[in-house]
Design a protein around this motif. Structure first.
Motif, mmCIF file in Angstrom:
data_model
loop_
_atom_site.group_PDB
_atom_site.id
_atom_site.type_symbol
_atom_site.label_atom_id
_atom_site.label_comp_id
_atom_site.label_asym_id
_atom_site.label_seq_id
_atom_site.Cartn_x
_atom_site.Cartn_y
_atom_site.Cartn_z
ATOM 1 N N CYS A 64 0.837 -1.209 0.000
ATOM 2 C CA CYS A 64 0.000 0.000 0.000
ATOM 3 C C CYS A 64 0.865 1.250 0.000
ATOM 4 C CB CYS A 64 -0.915 0.019 1.224
ATOM 5 S SG CYS A 64 -2.199 -1.241 1.146
ATOM 6 N N VAL A 65 1.878 1.264 0.872
ATOM 7 C CA VAL A 65 2.740 2.438 0.996
ATOM 8 C C VAL A 65 3.461 2.728 -0.319
ATOM 9 C CG1 VAL A 65 4.829 3.281 2.161
ATOM 10 C CG2 VAL A 65 3.022 2.178 3.493
ATOM 11 N N LYS A 66 3.789 1.667 -1.054
ATOM 12 C CA LYS A 66 4.540 1.855 -2.313
ATOM 13 C C LYS A 66 3.636 2.137 -3.515
ATOM 14 C CE LYS A 66 8.492 -0.988 -1.015
ATOM 15 N NZ LYS A 66 8.769 -2.415 -0.722
ATOM 16 N N SER A 67 2.323 2.071 -3.316
ATOM 17 C CA SER A 67 1.411 2.234 -4.455
ATOM 18 C C SER A 67 1.104 3.711 -4.701
ATOM 19 C CB SER A 67 0.097 1.499 -4.168
ATOM 20 O OG SER A 67 -0.649 2.228 -3.205
ATOM 21 N N ASP A 68 0.309 3.971 -5.731
ATOM 22 C CA ASP A 68 -0.159 5.339 -5.988
ATOM 23 C C ASP A 68 -1.508 5.593 -5.325
ATOM 24 O OD1 ASP A 68 2.040 6.098 -7.600
ATOM 25 O OD2 ASP A 68 1.212 4.924 -9.239
ATOM 26 N N ALA A 69 -2.274 4.532 -5.085
ATOM 27 C CA ALA A 69 -3.580 4.676 -4.432
ATOM 28 C C ALA A 69 -4.056 3.295 -3.995
ATOM 29 C CB ALA A 69 -4.600 5.297 -5.385
ATOM 30 N N VAL A 70 -4.879 3.288 -2.930
ATOM 31 C CA VAL A 70 -5.372 2.027 -2.378
ATOM 32 C C VAL A 70 -6.893 2.040 -2.398
ATOM 33 C CG1 VAL A 70 -5.363 0.510 -0.367
ATOM 34 C CG2 VAL A 70 -3.358 1.942 -0.838
ATOM 35 N N PHE A 71 -7.494 0.966 -2.892
ATOM 36 C CA PHE A 71 -8.945 0.820 -2.849
ATOM 37 C C PHE A 71 -9.282 -0.309 -1.868
ATOM 38 C CE2 PHE A 71 -12.899 -1.162 -3.721
ATOM 39 C CZ PHE A 71 -13.755 -0.104 -3.965
ATOM 40 N N LEU A 72 -10.207 -0.046 -0.946
ATOM 41 C CA LEU A 72 -10.589 -1.073 0.019
ATOM 42 C C LEU A 72 -12.079 -1.397 -0.117
ATOM 43 C CD1 LEU A 72 -9.389 -1.368 3.630
ATOM 44 C CD2 LEU A 72 -11.828 -1.402 3.248
ATOM 45 N N GLY A 73 -12.430 -2.681 -0.093
ATOM 46 C CA GLY A 73 -13.831 -3.091 -0.195
ATOM 47 C C GLY A 73 -14.542 -2.939 1.142
ATOM 48 N N ALA A 74 -14.356 -3.887 2.039
ATOM 49 C CA ALA A 74 -14.966 -3.821 3.373
ATOM 50 C C ALA A 74 -14.260 -4.839 4.255
ATOM 51 C CB ALA A 74 -16.459 -4.156 3.297
ATOM 52 N N VAL A 75 -14.300 -4.626 5.569
ATOM 53 C CA VAL A 75 -13.739 -5.625 6.482
ATOM 54 C C VAL A 75 -14.760 -5.979 7.563
ATOM 55 C CG1 VAL A 75 -11.318 -4.946 6.169
ATOM 56 C CG2 VAL A 75 -12.667 -3.899 7.999
ATOM 57 N N GLY A 76 -14.624 -7.203 8.099
ATOM 58 C CA GLY A 76 -15.421 -7.594 9.259
ATOM 59 C C GLY A 76 -16.496 -8.606 8.938
ATOM 60 N N GLY A 77 -17.118 -9.116 9.994
ATOM 61 C CA GLY A 77 -18.170 -10.115 9.861
ATOM 62 C C GLY A 77 -18.321 -10.884 11.153
ATOM 63 N N PRO A 78 -19.485 -11.511 11.342
ATOM 64 C CA PRO A 78 -19.766 -12.191 12.610
ATOM 65 C C PRO A 78 -18.781 -13.318 12.926
ATOM 66 C CG PRO A 78 -21.462 -12.672 10.944
ATOM 67 C CD PRO A 78 -20.596 -11.590 10.384
ATOM 68 N N LYS A 79 -18.192 -13.876 11.882
ATOM 69 C CA LYS A 79 -17.235 -14.982 12.064
ATOM 70 C C LYS A 79 -16.107 -14.623 13.033
ATOM 71 C CE LYS A 79 -14.034 -17.793 9.374
ATOM 72 N NZ LYS A 79 -13.293 -17.879 8.115
ATOM 73 N N TRP A 80 -15.725 -13.335 13.062
ATOM 74 C CA TRP A 80 -14.574 -12.934 13.880
ATOM 75 C C TRP A 80 -15.008 -12.193 15.146
ATOM 76 C CZ3 TRP A 80 -14.923 -12.119 8.569
ATOM 77 C CH2 TRP A 80 -14.154 -12.992 7.777
ATOM 78 N N ASP A 81 -16.307 -12.255 15.481
ATOM 79 C CA ASP A 81 -16.810 -11.498 16.633
ATOM 80 C C ASP A 81 -16.065 -11.815 17.927
ATOM 81 O OD1 ASP A 81 -18.565 -9.847 15.448
ATOM 82 O OD2 ASP A 81 -20.388 -10.948 15.982
ATOM 83 N N LEU A 82 -15.751 -13.078 18.105
ATOM 84 C CA LEU A 82 -15.132 -13.466 19.371
ATOM 85 C C LEU A 82 -13.650 -13.778 19.210
ATOM 86 C CD1 LEU A 82 -18.108 -15.637 20.703
ATOM 87 C CD2 LEU A 82 -17.463 -13.324 21.413
ATOM 88 N N ALA A 83 -13.122 -13.489 18.031
ATOM 89 C CA ALA A 83 -11.710 -13.794 17.785
ATOM 90 C C ALA A 83 -10.826 -12.841 18.580
ATOM 91 C CB ALA A 83 -11.416 -13.653 16.289
ATOM 92 N N PRO A 84 -9.635 -13.277 18.961
ATOM 93 C CA PRO A 84 -8.733 -12.398 19.731
ATOM 94 C C PRO A 84 -8.300 -11.169 18.935
ATOM 95 C CG PRO A 84 -7.670 -14.515 19.200
ATOM 96 C CD PRO A 84 -9.101 -14.633 18.803
#
Ligand code: IPM
Ligand code: MG
Length: 347
Positions: A64-84
Protein backbone atom coordinates in the motif's frame (compact mmCIF):
# COMPACT_ATOMS: atom_id res chain seq x y z
CA UNK A 1 -1.29 8.60 -20.94
CA UNK A 2 0.05 7.82 -17.52
CA UNK A 3 0.91 4.75 -15.50
CA UNK A 4 -0.39 4.20 -11.96
CA UNK A 5 -0.23 1.33 -9.49
CA UNK A 6 -3.42 0.65 -7.56
CA UNK A 7 -3.60 -1.75 -4.62
CA UNK A 8 -6.95 -3.47 -4.18
CA UNK A 9 -7.86 -4.69 -0.70
CA UNK A 10 -11.12 -6.60 -1.29
CA UNK A 11 -11.43 -7.71 2.35
CA UNK A 12 -14.50 -9.51 3.68
CA UNK A 13 -18.21 -10.01 3.00
CA UNK A 14 -19.34 -8.07 -0.06
CA UNK A 15 -15.90 -6.38 -0.22
CA UNK A 16 -14.56 -8.61 -3.04
CA UNK A 17 -17.70 -8.08 -5.16
CA UNK A 18 -17.71 -4.31 -4.88
CA UNK A 19 -13.93 -4.20 -5.41
CA UNK A 20 -14.38 -6.16 -8.64
CA UNK A 21 -17.07 -3.69 -9.70
CA UNK A 22 -14.82 -0.69 -8.95
CA UNK A 23 -11.97 -2.31 -10.86
CA UNK A 24 -14.19 -2.85 -13.89
CA UNK A 25 -14.99 0.86 -13.98
CA UNK A 26 -11.36 1.87 -13.43
CA UNK A 27 -10.35 -0.40 -16.32
CA UNK A 28 -12.94 1.29 -18.53
CA UNK A 29 -11.47 4.67 -17.52
CA UNK A 30 -7.97 3.44 -18.40
CA UNK A 31 -9.15 2.34 -21.85
CA UNK A 32 -11.09 5.49 -22.60
CA UNK A 33 -8.41 7.92 -21.41
CA UNK A 34 -5.39 5.87 -22.46
CA UNK A 35 -3.94 5.21 -19.00
CA UNK A 36 -2.15 2.16 -17.74
CA UNK A 37 -3.45 1.09 -14.32
CA UNK A 38 -1.55 -1.81 -12.72
CA UNK A 39 -3.69 -3.56 -10.08
CA UNK A 40 -2.37 -5.75 -7.25
CA UNK A 41 -4.61 -7.48 -4.71
CA UNK A 42 -3.64 -7.88 -1.06
CA UNK A 43 -5.25 -9.17 2.12
CA UNK A 44 -6.77 -7.17 4.98
CA UNK A 45 -9.34 -7.85 7.69
CA UNK A 46 -10.89 -11.21 8.49
CA UNK A 47 -9.50 -13.01 5.46
CA UNK A 48 -6.02 -11.81 6.42
CA UNK A 49 -6.54 -13.08 9.99
CA UNK A 50 -7.62 -16.48 8.65
CA UNK A 51 -4.71 -16.80 6.26
CA UNK A 52 -1.86 -15.05 8.10
CA UNK A 53 -2.99 -14.51 11.71
CA UNK A 54 -2.81 -10.70 11.28
CA UNK A 55 -5.58 -8.25 10.25
CA UNK A 56 -2.96 -6.11 8.45
CA UNK A 57 -0.05 -8.29 7.29
CA UNK A 58 3.27 -6.46 6.80
CA UNK A 59 3.35 -7.31 3.10
CA UNK A 60 -0.05 -5.64 2.62
CA UNK A 61 1.02 -2.41 4.33
CA UNK A 62 4.28 -2.44 2.38
CA UNK A 63 2.45 -2.78 -0.96
CA UNK A 64 0.00 0.00 0.00
CA UNK A 65 2.74 2.44 1.00
CA UNK A 66 4.54 1.85 -2.31
CA UNK A 67 1.41 2.23 -4.45
CA UNK A 68 -0.16 5.34 -5.99
CA UNK A 69 -3.58 4.68 -4.43
CA UNK A 70 -5.37 2.03 -2.38
CA UNK A 71 -8.94 0.82 -2.85
CA UNK A 72 -10.59 -1.07 0.02
CA UNK A 73 -13.83 -3.09 -0.20
CA UNK A 74 -14.97 -3.82 3.37
CA UNK A 75 -13.74 -5.63 6.48
CA UNK A 76 -15.42 -7.59 9.26
CA UNK A 77 -18.17 -10.11 9.86
CA UNK A 78 -19.77 -12.19 12.61
CA UNK A 79 -17.23 -14.98 12.06
CA UNK A 80 -14.57 -12.93 13.88
CA UNK A 81 -16.81 -11.50 16.63
CA UNK A 82 -15.13 -13.47 19.37
CA UNK A 83 -11.71 -13.79 17.79
CA UNK A 84 -8.73 -12.40 19.73
CA UNK A 85 -7.89 -10.14 16.79
CA UNK A 86 -10.65 -8.28 14.98
CA UNK A 87 -10.78 -7.40 11.26
CA UNK A 88 -11.47 -3.72 12.13
CA UNK A 89 -7.99 -3.53 13.70
CA UNK A 90 -6.61 -3.91 10.18
CA UNK A 91 -8.53 -0.84 9.01
CA UNK A 92 -7.51 1.27 12.01
CA UNK A 93 -3.89 0.15 11.62
CA UNK A 94 -3.71 1.01 7.93
CA UNK A 95 -5.20 4.49 8.55
CA UNK A 96 -2.68 5.18 11.31
CA UNK A 97 0.34 3.62 9.57
CA UNK A 98 -0.26 5.52 6.34
CA UNK A 99 -0.94 8.81 8.18
CA UNK A 100 -4.44 9.16 6.69
CA UNK A 101 -5.69 11.88 9.02
CA UNK A 102 -8.46 13.34 6.84
CA UNK A 103 -11.49 11.29 5.93
CA UNK A 104 -13.75 12.88 3.30
CA UNK A 105 -17.29 11.55 3.32
CA UNK A 106 -19.68 13.22 0.88
CA UNK A 107 -23.38 12.86 1.68
CA UNK A 108 -25.39 13.76 -1.38
CA UNK A 109 -28.91 13.07 -2.59
CA UNK A 110 -29.67 12.14 -6.20
CA UNK A 111 -32.90 13.74 -7.41
CA UNK A 112 -33.89 10.51 -9.14
CA UNK A 113 -33.76 8.66 -5.79
CA UNK A 114 -35.42 11.30 -3.66
CA UNK A 115 -38.32 9.00 -2.80
CA UNK A 116 -35.93 6.36 -1.43
CA UNK A 117 -34.85 8.73 1.32
CA UNK A 118 -36.54 8.10 4.68
CA UNK A 119 -36.73 11.89 5.07
CA UNK A 120 -39.28 14.09 3.34
CA UNK A 121 -38.37 15.03 -0.22
CA UNK A 122 -38.66 18.76 0.60
CA UNK A 123 -36.06 18.34 3.34
CA UNK A 124 -33.45 16.41 1.38
CA UNK A 125 -33.73 17.65 -2.20
CA UNK A 126 -30.38 19.08 -3.24
CA UNK A 127 -28.52 18.03 -0.09
CA UNK A 128 -24.79 18.17 -0.76
CA UNK A 129 -22.66 17.84 2.37
CA UNK A 130 -19.00 16.98 2.73
CA UNK A 131 -18.03 15.60 6.11
CA UNK A 132 -14.33 15.90 6.90
CA UNK A 133 -13.64 13.51 9.75
CA UNK A 134 -10.35 13.49 11.64
CA UNK A 135 -9.17 9.90 11.32
CA UNK A 136 -5.96 9.16 13.23
CA UNK A 137 -6.46 10.78 16.62
CA UNK A 138 -8.86 11.11 19.51
CA UNK A 139 -10.38 8.33 21.52
CA UNK A 140 -9.81 5.80 18.72
CA UNK A 141 -6.08 5.86 19.27
CA UNK A 142 -5.66 6.93 22.90
CA UNK A 143 -4.24 4.79 25.64
CA UNK A 144 -6.65 2.14 26.90
CA UNK A 145 -6.81 0.50 30.29
CA UNK A 146 -8.85 -2.40 31.52
CA UNK A 147 -9.24 -4.22 34.81
CA UNK A 148 -12.02 -6.63 35.76
CA UNK A 149 -14.22 -3.75 36.89
CA UNK A 150 -13.07 -0.56 35.14
CA UNK A 151 -12.02 0.51 31.67
CA UNK A 152 -10.80 3.75 30.11
CA UNK A 153 -10.11 5.19 26.65
CA UNK A 154 -8.06 8.36 26.57
CA UNK A 155 -8.97 11.14 24.13
CA UNK A 156 -6.06 13.36 23.09
CA UNK A 157 -5.68 16.02 20.40
CA UNK A 158 -2.78 18.32 19.65
CA UNK A 159 -3.01 21.73 17.96
CA UNK A 160 -1.10 20.32 15.01
CA UNK A 161 -3.56 17.44 14.56
CA UNK A 162 -6.51 19.84 14.71
CA UNK A 163 -4.95 22.39 12.37
CA UNK A 164 -4.07 19.98 9.60
CA UNK A 165 -7.57 18.52 9.35
CA UNK A 166 -9.25 21.91 9.80
CA UNK A 167 -7.21 23.22 6.84
CA UNK A 168 -8.66 20.44 4.71
CA UNK A 169 -12.14 21.54 5.80
CA UNK A 170 -11.49 25.23 5.03
CA UNK A 171 -9.90 24.45 1.64
CA UNK A 172 -12.83 22.18 0.72
CA UNK A 173 -15.33 24.89 1.71
CA UNK A 174 -13.50 27.39 -0.49
CA UNK A 175 -13.96 25.10 -3.46
CA UNK A 176 -17.67 24.61 -2.69
CA UNK A 177 -20.26 26.97 -1.18
CA UNK A 178 -17.85 28.67 1.21
CA UNK A 179 -19.31 27.46 4.49
CA UNK A 180 -17.61 25.37 7.19
CA UNK A 181 -19.30 24.02 10.31
CA UNK A 182 -16.96 22.74 13.00
CA UNK A 183 -18.58 20.30 15.39
CA UNK A 184 -17.33 19.61 18.90
CA UNK A 185 -18.50 19.22 22.49
CA UNK A 186 -16.77 22.32 23.82
CA UNK A 187 -19.31 22.73 26.64
CA UNK A 188 -17.90 19.57 28.24
CA UNK A 189 -14.62 18.30 26.77
CA UNK A 190 -11.18 19.89 27.04
CA UNK A 191 -10.12 18.40 23.70
CA UNK A 192 -13.15 20.11 22.16
CA UNK A 193 -12.21 23.47 23.70
CA UNK A 194 -8.76 23.17 22.15
CA UNK A 195 -10.42 22.09 18.88
CA UNK A 196 -12.67 25.16 18.80
CA UNK A 197 -9.95 27.64 19.76
CA UNK A 198 -7.66 26.23 17.10
CA UNK A 199 -10.31 26.37 14.35
CA UNK A 200 -11.20 29.96 15.32
CA UNK A 201 -7.54 31.03 15.17
CA UNK A 202 -6.96 29.35 11.82
CA UNK A 203 -10.08 31.02 10.45
CA UNK A 204 -8.99 34.45 11.66
CA UNK A 205 -5.43 34.11 10.35
CA UNK A 206 -5.90 32.28 7.06
CA UNK A 207 -9.48 31.58 6.05
CA UNK A 208 -11.59 34.61 6.96
CA UNK A 209 -13.18 34.42 3.46
CA UNK A 210 -14.92 31.19 4.55
CA UNK A 211 -18.10 31.43 6.65
CA UNK A 212 -17.39 29.50 9.84
CA UNK A 213 -19.79 28.35 12.48
CA UNK A 214 -19.59 25.92 15.37
CA UNK A 215 -22.00 23.33 16.65
CA UNK A 216 -22.19 21.07 19.67
CA UNK A 217 -22.39 17.49 18.53
CA UNK A 218 -25.67 16.64 20.23
CA UNK A 219 -27.67 19.53 18.80
CA UNK A 220 -25.77 19.25 15.49
CA UNK A 221 -26.98 15.65 15.20
CA UNK A 222 -30.52 16.97 15.54
CA UNK A 223 -30.10 19.89 13.13
CA UNK A 224 -28.39 17.70 10.57
CA UNK A 225 -31.41 15.46 10.28
CA UNK A 226 -33.99 18.27 10.40
CA UNK A 227 -32.27 20.83 8.13
CA UNK A 228 -29.58 18.99 6.15
CA UNK A 229 -29.50 21.66 3.46
CA UNK A 230 -28.02 24.13 5.97
CA UNK A 231 -24.70 22.29 5.81
CA UNK A 232 -21.91 22.58 3.27
CA UNK A 233 -18.65 21.25 4.78
CA UNK A 234 -18.51 19.79 8.29
CA UNK A 235 -15.22 19.23 10.09
CA UNK A 236 -15.11 17.21 13.27
CA UNK A 237 -13.03 14.86 15.39
CA UNK A 238 -12.77 11.13 14.87
CA UNK A 239 -15.57 9.70 17.01
CA UNK A 240 -18.10 12.46 16.27
CA UNK A 241 -17.32 12.08 12.57
CA UNK A 242 -17.89 8.34 12.74
CA UNK A 243 -21.35 8.88 14.19
CA UNK A 244 -22.43 11.92 12.14
CA UNK A 245 -21.30 10.38 8.84
CA UNK A 246 -23.49 7.33 9.43
CA UNK A 247 -26.36 9.66 10.28
CA UNK A 248 -25.80 11.68 7.09
CA UNK A 249 -25.62 8.53 4.97
CA UNK A 250 -29.36 7.95 5.37
CA UNK A 251 -30.26 11.06 3.34
CA UNK A 252 -29.21 9.39 0.09
CA UNK A 253 -31.65 6.50 0.50
CA UNK A 254 -29.09 3.70 0.66
CA UNK A 255 -25.81 3.34 2.48
CA UNK A 256 -24.62 1.54 -0.64
CA UNK A 257 -24.48 4.79 -2.60
CA UNK A 258 -21.69 6.68 -0.88
CA UNK A 259 -17.92 6.66 -1.19
CA UNK A 260 -15.08 8.05 0.88
CA UNK A 261 -11.46 9.12 0.70
CA UNK A 262 -8.87 8.97 3.47
CA UNK A 263 -5.92 11.24 2.82
CA UNK A 264 -2.61 12.12 4.45
CA UNK A 265 -0.30 15.05 3.84
CA UNK A 266 1.67 13.07 1.27
CA UNK A 267 1.71 9.52 -0.01
CA UNK A 268 -1.13 7.37 -1.31
CA UNK A 269 -4.71 7.75 -0.11
CA UNK A 270 -7.20 5.03 0.77
CA UNK A 271 -10.59 4.95 -0.92
CA UNK A 272 -13.52 2.88 0.32
CA UNK A 273 -17.31 2.78 0.20
CA UNK A 274 -18.83 3.76 3.52
CA UNK A 275 -20.94 0.62 3.77
CA UNK A 276 -19.74 -2.38 5.74
CA UNK A 277 -19.14 -6.00 4.76
CA UNK A 278 -22.89 -6.89 4.71
CA UNK A 279 -22.31 -10.61 5.43
CA UNK A 280 -26.04 -11.36 5.01
CA UNK A 281 -25.83 -10.69 1.25
CA UNK A 282 -22.19 -11.59 0.60
CA UNK A 283 -21.48 -13.68 -2.50
CA UNK A 284 -24.98 -13.16 -3.95
CA UNK A 285 -24.25 -10.39 -6.46
CA UNK A 286 -26.75 -8.17 -4.60
CA UNK A 287 -24.52 -5.49 -3.10
CA UNK A 288 -24.89 -2.01 -4.51
CA UNK A 289 -21.55 -1.19 -6.21
CA UNK A 290 -22.23 2.54 -6.55
CA UNK A 291 -20.54 3.49 -3.26
CA UNK A 292 -17.47 1.56 -4.39
CA UNK A 293 -17.58 3.16 -7.84
CA UNK A 294 -17.94 6.63 -6.33
CA UNK A 295 -14.93 5.78 -4.15
CA UNK A 296 -13.08 4.88 -7.35
CA UNK A 297 -14.01 8.32 -8.69
CA UNK A 298 -12.52 9.85 -5.52
CA UNK A 299 -9.44 7.70 -6.07
CA UNK A 300 -9.10 9.23 -9.53
CA UNK A 301 -9.75 12.78 -8.27
CA UNK A 302 -7.75 12.92 -5.04
CA UNK A 303 -5.40 9.95 -5.40
CA UNK A 304 -4.26 10.18 -9.00
CA UNK A 305 -5.23 13.83 -9.68
CA UNK A 306 -7.17 12.76 -12.78
CA UNK A 307 -10.02 15.26 -12.64
CA UNK A 308 -11.61 14.71 -16.05
CA UNK A 309 -11.60 10.97 -15.43
CA UNK A 310 -13.22 11.38 -12.00
CA UNK A 311 -15.87 13.69 -13.47
CA UNK A 312 -16.59 11.15 -16.22
CA UNK A 313 -17.20 8.39 -13.66
CA UNK A 314 -19.51 10.62 -11.61
CA UNK A 315 -21.48 11.60 -14.70
CA UNK A 316 -21.79 7.93 -15.72
CA UNK A 317 -23.02 6.98 -12.23
CA UNK A 318 -25.58 9.79 -12.21
CA UNK A 319 -26.85 8.75 -15.66
CA UNK A 320 -27.15 5.10 -14.62
CA UNK A 321 -29.16 6.18 -11.57
CA UNK A 322 -31.51 8.27 -13.71
CA UNK A 323 -31.92 5.28 -16.06
CA UNK A 324 -32.83 2.98 -13.13
CA UNK A 325 -29.78 0.78 -13.72
CA UNK A 326 -29.12 -0.34 -10.17
CA UNK A 327 -29.51 -3.01 -7.51
CA UNK A 328 -32.41 -4.18 -5.36
CA UNK A 329 -31.67 -1.94 -2.34
CA UNK A 330 -32.86 0.93 -4.59
CA UNK A 331 -35.69 -1.04 -6.13
CA UNK A 332 -33.69 -1.97 -9.24
CA UNK A 333 -33.32 -5.33 -10.91
CA UNK A 334 -29.61 -5.53 -11.68
CA UNK A 335 -26.90 -7.45 -9.87
CA UNK A 336 -23.66 -5.95 -8.58
CA UNK A 337 -21.58 -6.75 -11.64
CA UNK A 338 -24.29 -5.82 -14.16
CA UNK A 339 -24.71 -2.42 -12.48
CA UNK A 340 -20.97 -1.83 -12.73
CA UNK A 341 -21.05 -3.04 -16.34
CA UNK A 342 -23.73 -0.49 -17.25
CA UNK A 343 -21.69 2.31 -15.67
CA UNK A 344 -18.50 1.13 -17.41
CA UNK A 345 -20.37 0.98 -20.72
CA UNK A 346 -21.51 4.60 -20.29
CA UNK A 347 -17.87 5.64 -20.20
C1 IPM B 1 -15.99 3.60 9.69
C2 IPM B 1 -16.17 2.35 10.50
C3 IPM B 1 -14.87 2.09 11.27
C4 IPM B 1 -14.66 3.24 12.22
C5 IPM B 1 -14.83 0.74 12.01
C6 IPM B 1 -15.10 -0.42 11.07
C7 IPM B 1 -13.53 0.54 12.73
O1 IPM B 1 -17.26 2.46 11.35
O2 IPM B 1 -15.10 3.63 8.81
O3 IPM B 1 -16.74 4.54 9.92
O4 IPM B 1 -15.21 3.25 13.33
O5 IPM B 1 -13.93 4.17 11.85
MG1 MG C 1 -18.37 4.22 11.06
Amino acid sequence: MSRHSIVLLPGDGVGPEVARAARLVLEAVATKFGHDFAFAEHRIGGIAIDQTGEPLPAETLDACVKSDAVFLGAVGGPKWDLAPKRPEQGLLAIRKSMGLFANLRPATVDDALIDRSPLKAEAVRGVDILIVRELTGGVYFGERTRTATTASDLCTYSVEEIERVARIGFEAARGRRGKLTSIDKANVLETSRLWRETVIRLHRDHYSDVTLDHGLVDSAAMKLITNPRDYDVIVTENMFGDILSDEASVFSGSIGLLGSASLGSSGPGLFEPIHGSAPDIAGQDKANPIGAIRSAAMLLRYGLKLKAEADAVEVAVAAAIVAGEFTGDLGGKLGTQATAGKIAARL
